[in-house]
Design an enzyme around this catalytic site. Structure first.
Site, short mmCIF file in Angstrom:
data_model
loop_
_atom_site.label_atom_id
_atom_site.label_comp_id
_atom_site.label_asym_id
_atom_site.label_seq_id
_atom_site.Cartn_x
_atom_site.Cartn_y
_atom_site.Cartn_z
N ASP A 1 -7.81 -24.11 14.26
CA ASP A 1 -7.03 -23.48 13.96
C ASP A 1 -5.89 -23.47 14.64
OD1 ASP A 1 -9.30 -21.04 13.15
OD2 ASP A 1 -8.29 -19.50 14.43
N ASP B 1 -10.14 -10.53 6.11
CA ASP B 1 -10.10 -9.55 7.62
C ASP B 1 -10.24 -8.23 8.31
OD1 ASP B 1 -9.93 -12.65 8.30
OD2 ASP B 1 -7.74 -12.27 7.41
#
Length: 248
Positions: free
Chosen positions: A14, A135
């Site tokens: 990330d 998500d």
């Protein structure tokens, strides 16, 4: 009892401000920096035996456009592993550009929720190379780097693309992401049961026991892989143990 599932492990890189970080529940101000050199980290995961990388441009997810392109390009130049990339990719030009640059699969998250026609067009133009990222916060799809929660249930969003040719769906429980509290197996398996598209579990892996639970629960389902981030960086799960457990 069915044999345990073999699952692909996707170590997560990330990117925030050019560095490898992990967030807690998607909060940008709750970032822990784990590496200053994303390309070196990618090479480390390759050398550990992983066969895929999951890369997210966190700044890009919030900005709605690629921000960490330099770091992503460095990763692509450092390794020959297939990379799936998400974060801030919102149009065909961006999709085409990253695929041409060497990304194996592009992940569409906010774009999938807000512009489903883009997913259909991308799947038609680039078969097998488009992933939808769902998500979820309390079961509902979130967008814009998880800053907004929609009124659409995660399974509804997944079903929208059943016939589109999506190669996989990444399902992340935001409330568990980076918290090391275990995957939301119930919601992940519920989604997989409603779809024919392969599902990649994400959010909350904190120990080898979490991977054991997923492996056993995933047998006979559409769950094909799992994303692991903080647990790998913290050493709570070692690459060798994870790969030996899940088989690939």
């Amino acid at each position: 009892m069915p044999p345990a599932a073999k699952l692909t492990i996707y170590p997560a890189i990330d990117l925030k401000d050019g560095r490898c970080v992990r967030l807690r529940r998607g909060e940008m101000d709750q970032a822990t920096v784990y590496a200053d050199d994303p390309a070196a980290q990618a090479a480390a995961w390759r050398d550990a035996g992983f066969r895929w990388l999951h890369v997210v441009d966190l700044n890009g997810a919030f900005a709605g456009r690629p921000v960490n392109a330099e770091a992503v390009t460095a990763i692509l130049g450092a390794i020959d592993l297939p990379v799936q990339l998400g974060g801030g990719i919102r149009d065909m030009a961006g999709i085409e550009s990253w695929l041409a640059a060497g990304v194996r699969r592009v992940i569409l998250g906010s774009a999938a929720a807000k512009n489903p026609a883009l997913v259909l067009q991308a799947c038609k133009s680039f078969p097998g190379r488009i992933v939808v990222g769902i998500d979820a916060r309390d079961g509902y799809a979130a967008t814009e780097g998880w800053a907004e929660t929609s009124s659409m249930h995660a399974s509804e969003l997944g079903l929208r693309f059943e016939d589109a040719g999506v190669s996989a769906i990444v399902y992340t429980d935001i409330g568990r992401d980076g918290m090391l509290s275990g995957l939301n197996l119930e919601q992940t398996l519920d989604l997989a049961a409603k779809l024919t598209t392969p599902v990649i579990a994400s959010g909350g892996v904190g120990s080898l026991d979490d991977l054991v639970a997923l492996r056993d629960a995933a047998a006979g389902t559409r769950v094909e892989g799992v994303i692991v981030g903080r647990a790998l960086y913290d050493g709570r799960v070692t690459p060798s143990d994870a790969l030996a457990l899940l088989g690939r």
